[in-house]
Design an enzyme around this catalytic site. Structure first.
Site, PDB file in Angstrom:
ATOM      1  N   SER A   1      -9.834   1.667   2.593  1.00 32.65           N
ATOM      2  CA  SER A   1      -8.952   2.458   1.775  1.00 32.65           C
ATOM      3  C   SER A   1      -7.863   1.662   1.048  1.00 32.65           C
ATOM      4  CB  SER A   1      -8.275   3.532   2.638  1.00 32.65           C
ATOM      5  OG  SER A   1      -7.430   2.945   3.610  1.00 32.65           O
TER       6      SER A   1
ATOM      7  N   LYS B   1       0.844  -1.201   0.000  1.00 38.68           N
ATOM      8  CA  LYS B   1       0.000   0.000   0.000  1.00 38.68           C
ATOM      9  C   LYS B   1       0.876   1.246   0.000  1.00 38.68           C
ATOM     10  CE  LYS B   1      -3.936   2.020   2.562  1.00 38.68           C
ATOM     11  NZ  LYS B   1      -4.903   1.806   3.660  1.00 38.68           N
TER      12      LYS B   1
ATOM     13  N   SER C   1     -10.003  -0.697   6.782  1.00 38.73           N
ATOM     14  CA  SER C   1      -9.406  -0.527   5.445  1.00 38.73           C
ATOM     15  C   SER C   1      -8.682  -1.728   4.870  1.00 38.73           C
ATOM     16  CB  SER C   1      -8.457   0.661   5.451  1.00 38.73           C
ATOM     17  OG  SER C   1      -9.203   1.840   5.311  1.00 38.73           O
TER      18      SER C   1
HETATM   19  N1  GLN Z   1     -13.363   4.025   6.196  1.00 40.69           N
HETATM   20  C1  GLN Z   1     -12.744   4.440   7.404  1.00 40.69           C
HETATM   21  C2  GLN Z   1     -12.336   5.893   7.287  1.00 40.69           C
HETATM   22  O1  GLN Z   1     -12.611   6.472   6.294  1.00 40.69           O
HETATM   23  C3  GLN Z   1     -11.558   3.561   7.734  1.00 40.69           C
HETATM   24  C4  GLN Z   1     -10.358   3.871   6.931  1.00 40.69           C
HETATM   25  C5  GLN Z   1      -9.180   3.034   7.316  1.00 40.69           C
HETATM   26  O2  GLN Z   1      -9.302   1.976   7.940  1.00 40.69           O
HETATM   27  N2  GLN Z   1      -8.005   3.534   6.978  1.00 40.69           N
HETATM   28  O3  GLN Z   1     -11.758   6.462   8.155  1.00 40.69           O
END
Ligand code: GLN
Length: 469
Positions: free
Chosen positions: A142, A67, A166
């Site tokens: 994400s 990532k 994410s």
């Molecule tokens: N969807 C969640 C957010 O927008 C989690 C994102 C994540 O785990 N990085 O914060």
């Protein structure tokens, strides 16, 4: 191809690390123009590492996609942001150092929501990533690039980060395995911080066994991350096939209420029945503070993000605005130009809840509710070995479908956020497919949650629940 199969072939001399990399590069050029999982990759650098790969090591010769918020020396680390579009990492994250020590080769920088804020990868400032199961749909986020590449067979396995889901949610939407380890199990040194009391790095893979192999390599204490625990790392592979006979699996009623797509419910319930058929005892439980998880997370995560992202000032890292009138103007213009709308929304929200006069009403209160959520799990784990639930209320939606409605997007994180708030490990494994909103055969994920540092048992249950294809 899985890591474990490729390892057998490598050891038997049936393939080479270079052949695997060249193969992947071919798959990437064939399909990633459509999928858009890769932001960049450096084949030459990887081939140079492959030439020295030690095949006697547990991940010897295996390329792993990373990532784009995890630093790899000499490679880009954009975090999906214009701010860091031209940033090159000056060092390896601890997970990268550990992967290399296990023989793996970091290969590829995977698209993500900007600074990991989002659940669709649409918040990437750099490109769109499409779901390999249906190119009109999001891969989730994400860590959308990390999940989509594994689903598209352009990566064998990848690393993602999980602050509120994410890793698990994109794994669910793309039909792959995604593991968020316990808070403190894996070092975050070299992960660009989003919300430091919630962030964890973990693997996305084709199989539960591969997830165990990667966790084995990256887990363990790290003097460079004071939140990383020195607790001994158990052997995650030896008990993997021990089955679920006699284990108690909790089904939280709050995770099966209104708003769940019927296809998701059906597949998750079938997976639960399959575990019961293997001898697990299914126990109804309650996690009464679940309804407050979204509100709690969306105070704490933006609060921490607003502090963490203050380091992007136009001076030390990344984008610097041209022709500032003074230093304040330089900060303001660099941040105005470098950050996308969701990141700005989070910074404004976080700054607000931390400001004097509002701190107690929002931030302190959210921390108190966080304790209640953690206690819910402690109570539950006094009765059961693990908890089963859906990962997301519905399968992958269409690209563009929710981009003007942040609240709807935040609500879809309901089943994944609590694990981060409580610091416990969670895994998403594929549990079938369903039709949804005009889409056919879209993957559905089963989430399994276990007590803090209970990864061995978590993986063992996941292995029993894994659908053999
Ligand atoms: N969807 C969640 C957010 O927008 C989690 C994102 C994540 O785990 N990085 O914060």
């Amino acid at each position: 191809m899985t890591i474990s199969k490729l390892r057998q072939q490598l050891v038997a001399g049936e393939t080479t690390p270079a052949a695997i990399l060249n193969n992947l590069a071919g798959e990437i050029s064939a399909r990633d123009g459509q999928t858009g999982a890769y932001l960049s990759y450096n084949l030459e650098a990887a081939l140079a590492e492959a030439a020295n790969a030690d095949l006697s090591l547990p991940l010897g010769g295996i390329p792993i996609a990373i990532k784009d918020n995890i630093n790899v020396l000499g490679q880009p680390c954009t975090c999906g942001s214009k701010f860091l579009e031209n940033f090159i990492s000056p060092y390896d994250a601890t997970v990268i150092r550990k992967l290399r020590a296990a023989g793996a080769i970091p290969f590829g920088r995977m698209n993500q929501d900007e600074f990991a804020m989002g659940s669709s990868t649409e918040n990437s400032a750099l490109q769109i990533t499409r779901n390999p199961h249906d190119p009109a749909r999001i891969p989730g986020g994400s860590s959308g690039g990390s999940a989509a590449a594994v689903a598209d067979f352009t990566a064998i396995a990848s690393l993602g980060s999980d602050t509120g889901g994410s890793i698990r949610q994109p794994a669910s939407h793309c039909g792959v395995v995604g593991l968020k380890p316990s808070y403190g199990r894996v070092s975050r040194y070299g992960l660009v911080a989003f919300a430091s009391s919630l962030d964890q790095i973990g693997p996305l893979t084709q199989t539960v066994e591969d997830a165990a192999l990667i966790l084995q390599a990256i887990a363990g204490g790290d003097p460079l991350d004071s939140t990383c625990l020195d607790a001994p790392v158990p052997d995650y592979l030896s008990g993997l096939n021990d089955g679920v006979k006699g284990l108690k699996l909790g089904i939280p009623k709050e995770y099966f209420g209104e708003g769940i797509d019927p296809g998701v419910r059906k597949n998750v319930e079938a997976a639960i029945q399959a575990l019961a058929a293997q001898g697990a005892e299914i126990v109804p439980i309650s996690l009464p503070h679940t309804e407050h998880a979204v509100a709690t997370y969306y105070v704490i995560a933006p609060a921490e993000a607003s502090s963490n992202l203050s380091r992007f000032d136009g001076i030390r890292y990344g984008h610097r605005a041209a022709n500032p009138s003074d230093i304040l103007d330089l900060y303001q213009k660099s941040r105005e130009q470098g950050f996308g709308p969701e990141v700005k929304r989070r910074i404004i929200l976080g700054t607000y809840v931390l400001s004097s006069g509002y701190y107690d009403a929002y931030y302190t209160r959210a921390q108190k509710v966080r304790t209640l959520i953690r206690r819910d799990f402690e109570t539950a784990f006094a009765q059961v070995d693990a908890i089963l639930s859906p990962v997301a209320p519905s399968p992958a939606r269409k690209i563009g479908g929710s981009s003007n409605d942040p609240l709807h997007e935040y609500l879809s994180d309901i089943f994944t956020l609590a694990a981060n708030l409580a610091g416990i490990p969670g895994i998403s494994i594929p549990c079938g497919t369903t039709d949804f909103d005009g889409g056919k055969n879209l993957p559905v994920g089963l989430q399994i949650l276990a007590p803090h540092l209970g990864e061995a048992k978590l993986l063992r249950i996941a292995k029993a629940a894994e659908i053999k294809s």
